[in-house]
Design a protein around this motif. Structure first.
Motif, PDB file in Angstrom:
ATOM      1  N   ILE A 127       0.820  -1.294   0.130  1.00  0.00           N
ATOM      2  CA  ILE A 127       0.050   0.131  -0.058  1.00  0.00           C
ATOM      3  C   ILE A 127       0.817   1.293  -0.015  1.00  0.00           C
ATOM      4  O   ILE A 127       0.669   2.155  -0.723  1.00  0.00           O
ATOM      5  N   ALA A 128       1.946   1.266   0.903  1.00  0.00           N
ATOM      6  CA  ALA A 128       2.967   2.419   0.900  1.00  0.00           C
ATOM      7  C   ALA A 128       3.665   2.694  -0.451  1.00  0.00           C
ATOM      8  O   ALA A 128       3.633   3.848  -0.963  1.00  0.00           O
ATOM      9  N   VAL A 129       3.896   1.702  -1.028  1.00  0.00           N
ATOM     10  CA  VAL A 129       4.713   2.009  -2.354  1.00  0.00           C
ATOM     11  C   VAL A 129       3.534   2.179  -3.597  1.00  0.00           C
ATOM     12  O   VAL A 129       3.892   3.003  -4.257  1.00  0.00           O
ATOM     13  N   ILE A 130       2.378   1.767  -3.419  1.00  0.00           N
ATOM     14  CA  ILE A 130       1.507   2.197  -4.503  1.00  0.00           C
ATOM     15  C   ILE A 130       0.966   3.488  -4.291  1.00  0.00           C
ATOM     16  O   ILE A 130       0.858   4.115  -5.356  1.00  0.00           O
ATOM     17  N   VAL A 131       0.462   3.848  -3.124  1.00  0.00           N
ATOM     18  CA  VAL A 131       0.079   5.133  -2.754  1.00  0.00           C
ATOM     19  C   VAL A 131       1.022   6.190  -3.125  1.00  0.00           C
ATOM     20  O   VAL A 131       1.053   7.280  -3.564  1.00  0.00           O
ATOM     21  N   ASN A 132       2.277   5.823  -2.932  1.00  0.00           N
ATOM     22  CA  ASN A 132       3.447   6.638  -3.118  1.00  0.00           C
ATOM     23  C   ASN A 132       3.714   7.172  -4.639  1.00  0.00           C
ATOM     24  O   ASN A 132       3.944   8.124  -5.210  1.00  0.00           O
ATOM     25  N   HIS A 133       3.570   6.237  -5.514  1.00  0.00           N
ATOM     26  CA  HIS A 133       3.432   6.190  -6.892  1.00  0.00           C
ATOM     27  C   HIS A 133       2.602   6.771  -7.648  1.00  0.00           C
ATOM     28  O   HIS A 133       2.527   7.737  -8.297  1.00  0.00           O
ATOM     29  N   VAL A 134       1.222   6.729  -6.986  1.00  0.00           N
ATOM     30  CA  VAL A 134      -0.020   7.368  -7.359  1.00  0.00           C
ATOM     31  C   VAL A 134      -0.242   8.544  -7.135  1.00  0.00           C
ATOM     32  O   VAL A 134      -0.675   9.613  -7.829  1.00  0.00           O
ATOM     33  N   ILE A 135       0.109   9.026  -5.836  1.00  0.00           N
ATOM     34  CA  ILE A 135      -0.218  10.391  -5.313  1.00  0.00           C
ATOM     35  C   ILE A 135       1.055  11.035  -4.752  1.00  0.00           C
ATOM     36  O   ILE A 135       0.913  12.086  -4.079  1.00  0.00           O
ATOM     37  N   ALA A 136       2.215  10.293  -5.065  1.00  0.00           N
ATOM     38  CA  ALA A 136       3.408  10.896  -4.274  1.00  0.00           C
ATOM     39  C   ALA A 136       3.584  11.162  -3.004  1.00  0.00           C
ATOM     40  O   ALA A 136       4.140  12.051  -2.303  1.00  0.00           O
ATOM     41  N   TRP A 137       2.536  10.285  -2.108  1.00  0.00           N
ATOM     42  CA  TRP A 137       2.643  10.454  -0.671  1.00  0.00           C
ATOM     43  C   TRP A 137       2.424   9.183  -0.032  1.00  0.00           C
ATOM     44  O   TRP A 137       1.426   8.149  -0.604  1.00  0.00           O
ATOM     45  N   PRO A 138       3.025   8.407   1.142  1.00  0.00           N
ATOM     46  CA  PRO A 138       3.878   9.323   1.637  1.00  0.00           C
ATOM     47  C   PRO A 138       5.421   9.451   0.920  1.00  0.00           C
ATOM     48  O   PRO A 138       5.731   8.689   0.120  1.00  0.00           O
ATOM     49  N   SER A 139       6.157  10.260   1.277  1.00  0.00           N
ATOM     50  CA  SER A 139       7.322  10.505   0.430  1.00  0.00           C
ATOM     51  C   SER A 139       8.374   9.549   0.450  1.00  0.00           C
ATOM     52  O   SER A 139       9.185   9.178  -0.533  1.00  0.00           O
ATOM     53  N   GLY A 140       8.267   8.463   1.495  1.00  0.00           N
ATOM     54  CA  GLY A 140       9.208   7.442   1.715  1.00  0.00           C
ATOM     55  C   GLY A 140       8.466   6.274   1.308  1.00  0.00           C
ATOM     56  O   GLY A 140       8.910   5.016   1.728  1.00  0.00           O
ATOM     57  N   GLY A 141       7.161   6.199   0.908  1.00  0.00           N
ATOM     58  CA  GLY A 141       6.515   5.099   0.545  1.00  0.00           C
ATOM     59  C   GLY A 141       7.234   3.990  -0.205  1.00  0.00           C
ATOM     60  O   GLY A 141       7.089   2.712  -0.363  1.00  0.00           O
ATOM     61  N   PHE A 142       8.059   4.526  -1.017  1.00  0.00           N
ATOM     62  CA  PHE A 142       9.061   3.592  -1.923  1.00  0.00           C
ATOM     63  C   PHE A 142       9.968   2.396  -1.147  1.00  0.00           C
ATOM     64  O   PHE A 142      10.272   1.510  -1.625  1.00  0.00           O
ATOM     65  N   ALA A 143      10.124   2.970   0.017  1.00  0.00           N
ATOM     66  CA  ALA A 143      10.694   1.811   0.935  1.00  0.00           C
ATOM     67  C   ALA A 143      10.086   0.663   1.304  1.00  0.00           C
ATOM     68  O   ALA A 143      10.678  -0.079   1.847  1.00  0.00           O
ATOM     69  N   GLY A 144       8.780   0.731   0.779  1.00  0.00           N
ATOM     70  CA  GLY A 144       7.986  -0.736   0.770  1.00  0.00           C
ATOM     71  C   GLY A 144       8.872  -1.773   0.216  1.00  0.00           C
ATOM     72  O   GLY A 144       8.667  -2.899   0.727  1.00  0.00           O
ATOM     73  N   VAL A 145       9.366  -1.678  -0.780  1.00  0.00           N
ATOM     74  CA  VAL A 145      10.345  -2.689  -1.316  1.00  0.00           C
ATOM     75  C   VAL A 145      11.385  -3.346  -0.717  1.00  0.00           C
ATOM     76  O   VAL A 145      11.678  -4.433  -0.703  1.00  0.00           O
ATOM     77  N   ASP A 146      11.953  -2.432   0.411  1.00  0.00           N
ATOM     78  CA  ASP A 146      12.872  -2.991   1.098  1.00  0.00           C
ATOM     79  C   ASP A 146      12.209  -3.719   2.224  1.00  0.00           C
ATOM     80  O   ASP A 146      13.001  -4.524   2.828  1.00  0.00           O
ATOM     81  N   VAL A 147      11.164  -3.527   2.595  1.00  0.00           N
ATOM     82  CA  VAL A 147      10.385  -4.414   3.541  1.00  0.00           C
ATOM     83  C   VAL A 147      10.375  -5.809   2.878  1.00  0.00           C
ATOM     84  O   VAL A 147      10.395  -6.849   3.404  1.00  0.00           O
ATOM     85  N   PHE A 148      10.093  -5.973   1.660  1.00  0.00           N
ATOM     86  CA  PHE A 148       9.793  -7.045   1.001  1.00  0.00           C
ATOM     87  C   PHE A 148      11.172  -7.906   0.857  1.00  0.00           C
ATOM     88  O   PHE A 148      11.025  -9.082   0.888  1.00  0.00           O
ATOM     89  N   PHE A 149      12.156  -6.910   0.651  1.00  0.00           N
ATOM     90  CA  PHE A 149      13.444  -7.624   0.677  1.00  0.00           C
ATOM     91  C   PHE A 149      13.801  -8.400   1.832  1.00  0.00           C
ATOM     92  O   PHE A 149      14.335  -9.726   1.911  1.00  0.00           O
ATOM     93  N   VAL A 150      13.455  -8.010   3.131  1.00  0.00           N
ATOM     94  CA  VAL A 150      13.814  -8.540   4.343  1.00  0.00           C
ATOM     95  C   VAL A 150      12.567  -9.537   4.558  1.00  0.00           C
ATOM     96  O   VAL A 150      13.346 -10.708   4.917  1.00  0.00           O
ATOM     97  N   ILE A 151      11.685  -9.362   4.291  1.00  0.00           N
ATOM     98  CA  ILE A 151      10.640 -10.665   4.365  1.00  0.00           C
ATOM     99  C   ILE A 151      11.168 -11.878   3.574  1.00  0.00           C
ATOM    100  O   ILE A 151      11.147 -13.033   4.114  1.00  0.00           O
ATOM    101  N   SER A 152      11.586 -11.848   2.247  1.00  0.00           N
ATOM    102  CA  SER A 152      12.025 -12.836   1.517  1.00  0.00           C
ATOM    103  C   SER A 152      13.315 -13.268   1.783  1.00  0.00           C
ATOM    104  O   SER A 152      13.151 -14.604   2.082  1.00  0.00           O
ATOM    105  N   GLY A 153      14.110 -12.570   2.428  1.00  0.00           N
ATOM    106  CA  GLY A 153      15.440 -13.049   2.917  1.00  0.00           C
ATOM    107  C   GLY A 153      15.056 -14.114   4.111  1.00  0.00           C
ATOM    108  O   GLY A 153      15.718 -15.198   4.242  1.00  0.00           O
ATOM    109  N   PHE A 154      14.138 -13.627   5.049  1.00  0.00           N
ATOM    110  CA  PHE A 154      13.837 -14.336   6.053  1.00  0.00           C
ATOM    111  C   PHE A 154      13.183 -15.860   5.826  1.00  0.00           C
ATOM    112  O   PHE A 154      13.587 -16.907   6.065  1.00  0.00           O
TER     113      PHE A 154
END
Length: 715
Positions: free
Chosen positions: A37-64
């Motif tokens: 949700i953070a990533v999509i909303v960031n791309h669609v309305i440019a908020w929250p400013s750091g929503g693109f960090a959602g991909v980093d969340v997925f990297f950690v989840i995947s590694g685990f």
């Protein structure tokens, strides 16, 4: 803007507690929902400013989760089945990813301009081979492609990063565990040894990310080497899971909530200016680790934000949501460029609807398919196929029919759109007899602004102009990176001409080079003109930051060599042209318009040519052709107003140049009419991107530039 992708979502069998197999971690599914949700909303309305960090969340989840699977496989069977591991990855990742690639390329073929359509097809090929991050790194560090419109498949970069990581990590796990078990004779010690290896990799990768982010942010953003520490951080949690599972419930409660609050804070705190991924991603990565730790020893019963049916359901959809959201965003904004609240709702609604269809008709059936599963016997294989047909056979048929319907609808809809937008010749102004060539140019520009359809007689076509970019500029080698070129190879006209002129600067000067070449060749052997500089390198006495590959390494020396040659040649005239854009110094200090104009005047003062320097303004920024020019657009979509920054620079040079005894020449006469700038004039495209004139139009305006110089008594 930056772009990410939730391509890290593993299959449901992987979303399980690593110390207690087959127990689905609801909090991790909810965590996926928050991230996507953070990533999509960031791309669609440019908020929250750091929503693109959602991909980093997925990297950690995947590694685990992936590391947990590998370790569990080793503990249960004494070995790790690489064939089974990669088969699961293929079933989980490829079907949905391939579907999005094919549909995106097909729709792009009907809607995009030719250059963008071809580029999207190549993006799909690289994405399917899991090397999309390499392609986007090359484009992002290429000065002449850095401002290209985002690919509708650019979010596939993270899928490539992850799959490249998993091309190596399982093999390393096998080797380390095999050696450790043999030497240490203890599974527990073998796990510790694996943790030490991974910790070392995390440290090295993180340090590399910090260094690479500082020197080449675009390359660092897409690099597997600068992202591996994030996957490794999750892997460390899986390795340490037996110890972490012993944490008391109260501590796990605090850790989980602390992690969630820090994660939400990271989405607000991180901005485009944050050095990313090193160290900017550390907050999101650390917060994700805390949330995962909070649920290792048992269910996180009180983390209701994550552990609820809605969050879990969206987490299940997260892979499809991310795969589809960026193509949907791209195509909707192409058809409806003004992003009103209604358009935003359409984007979000379509993303959810298409993702649900994809999840149920493509993702889940193939995820549970017997394909690539090794049956223990022929009878077991038949039973597996029968079970799959009973559960998903109808879904597969529906998926096929749905794709056929979508394809037919796209084809008919695009045909209808194209029929309604059949190109017609735009009204071309009649030649205006006048001695001043600017009069005819103004008439051509005014006619372009009233055109209702793209002319069919543009030569080159805008498609061709965009694909050629700067490659056919006769002075390209004189502005290229590397060693300073031979001045004689960059000089046009009769070498015995009595008067000598220099054109110097960044890529805007290079775009003017064809005009000055034409002026030299039409001067009746009176002028020789040298055109030399460096694209991306502003000719100022401060080093202005540019992330183009190799630009910063060559800039200082190039300016010094050009200044030395000008002082030695003592030419009659020096024309300087740089981008009218704000920037930063090499130490990332913001530079204002006043700073940059003063630095330009100071650089020219070092030429020892008072009264003989002309500051030629670049054309005002044009529209982003890759976005505004398409098979469903009209010329007015690519007409833009003169940008305020350009006006600020022009006013500063108009005031500063005469004060220093020099001259300023505007570009408005051959670029815009009444503050509006079209994408073509007469039969010529004016630019091949937002900044640079086409070679043909540059040659066309040579007479207007000459007229302006004559008017100031300089030629």
């Amino acid at each position: 803007m930056t772009y990410q992708n939730n391509a890290t979502m593993p299959e449901h069998d992987e979303a399980t507690e690593v110390t207690r197999p087959r127990v689905i971690r609801a909090d991790i599914q909810g965590l996926r929902a928050v991230a996507v949700i953070a990533v999509i909303v960031n791309h669609v309305i440019a908020w929250p400013s750091g929503g693109f960090a959602g991909v980093d969340v997925f990297f950690v989840i995947s590694g685990f989760l992936i590391t947990g699977l590998l370790l569990r496989d080793h503990e249960q069977h004494g070995k790790i089945s690489l064939a089974g591991f990669y088969a699961r990855r293929v079933r989980r990742i490829v079907p949905a990813a391939l579907t999005v690639i094919v549909v995106t390329a097909a729709v792009g073929y009907f809607l995009f301009n030719r250059a963008r359509s071809l580029s999207t097809i190549w993006d799909g090929v690289y994405s399917l081979l899991f090397v999309a991050n390499w392609r986007f790194t090359a484009l992002g560090t290429d000065y002449f492609h850095a401002t290209d419109p985002a690919s509708p498949l650019q979010h596939y970069w993270s899928l490539s990063v992850e799959e490249q990581f998993y091309l190596v990590w399982p093999w390393l796990v096998i080797v380390v565990l095999a050696i450790a078990v043999k030497l240490l004779r203890s599974p527990h010690r073998a796990r510790v040894a694996l943790g030490i290896v991974m910790a070392a990799l995390v440290v090295v990768s993180f340090l590399y990310a910090v260094q690479q982010t500082a020197s080449s942010p675009a390359a660092a953003y897409f690099s597997t080497f600068s992202r591996a520490w994030e996957l490794g951080a999750g892997a460390l949690l899986a390795i340490a899971a037996p110890v972490l599972a012993k944490l008391p419930t109260g501590i796990r409660f605090v850790v989980g909530w602390l992690g969630l609050l820090l994660l939400l804070w990271s989405f607000v705190q991180v901005t485009d200016a944050t050095p990313f991924p090193g160290p900017g991603a550390a907050l999101a990565v650390g917060a994700t680790m805390l949330i995962i730790v909070g649920g290792i020893g048992g269910r996180q019963r009180y983390l209701f934000v994550l552990d609820n049916p809605v969050s879990v359901y969206l987490g299940n959809l997260s892979y499809s949501l991310y795969l589809w959201h960026f193509p949907v965003l791209t195509f909707v904004l192409l058809l409806m460029p003004e992003q009103t609240p209604t358009v935003t709702a359409i984007i979000l609604g379509l993303t959810l609807a298409i993702s649900m269809i994809s999840f149920y008709l493509i993702e889940q059936p193939f995820h549970h398919s017997p394909l690539l599963r090794r049956a223990e016997s022929r009878e077991a294989g038949r039973e597996a196929w029968q079970a799959w047909r009973d559960r998903f056979g109808a879904h597969a048929i529906l998926a096929t029919v749905a794709l056929m319907v979508v394809g037919a609808a796209v084809g008919l809809g695009s045909f209808s759109v194209l029929r309604d937008h059949t190109p017609m010749a735009a009204p071309v102004a009649a030649p205006v007899p006048a001695e001043n060539p600017e009069v005819q140019l103004q008439a051509d520009l005014a006619a372009a602004l009233t055109a209702t359809a793209w002319p069919d007689n543009l030569s080159p076509s805008i498609d061709d102009a965009m694909s050629q970019t700067s490659t056919n500029n006769p002075a390209r080698r004189c502005f290229d990176i590397g060693g300073t070129p031979n001045v004689d190879d960059c000089t046009w006209g009769n070498r015995s001409a009595p008067q000598h002129m220099y054109l110097v600067g960044d890529s805007t000067a290079m775009a003017y080079a064809p005009a000055f070449k034409a002026m030299a060749e039409a001067s009746g052997d009176q002028w020789q003109i040298t055109t030399i500089g460096l694209y991306g390198c502003r000719f100022t006495n401060v080093l202005v930051q540019n992330d183009g590959d190799g630009v910063m390494d060559a800039c200082t020396q190039r300016k010094q060599d050009v200044a030395d040659r000008i002082r030695a040649d003592a030419p009659q005239l020096i024309v300087m042209s740089n981008a009218f854009a704000l920037g930063q110094s090499s130490d990332r200090r913001p530079l204002s318009t006043g700073d940059l104009v003063a630095a330009t005047l100071a650089e020219a003062a070092g030429y020892n040519a008072p009264g003989r320097v002309v500051y030629l303004a670049p054309p005002p920024l044009g529209a982003p052709l890759g976005q505004c020019y398409s098979k469903v657009s009209s010329p007015i979509d690519c007409a833009v107003n003169v940008d305020p920054t350009w006006n600020d620079f022009e006013a500063a040079f108009e005031a500063g140049a005469p004060a220093a005894g020099d001259h300023a020449v505007s570009s408005l006469a051959f670029s815009c009419v009444d503050g509006q700038c079209p994408a073509f004039a007469g039969t010529l495209p004016t630019k091949y991107d937002q900044v640079h004139m086409t070679v043909q139009y540059s040659e066309h305006v040579a007479s207007a530039i000459r007229w302006a110089l004559i008017a100031q008594g300089l030629m």
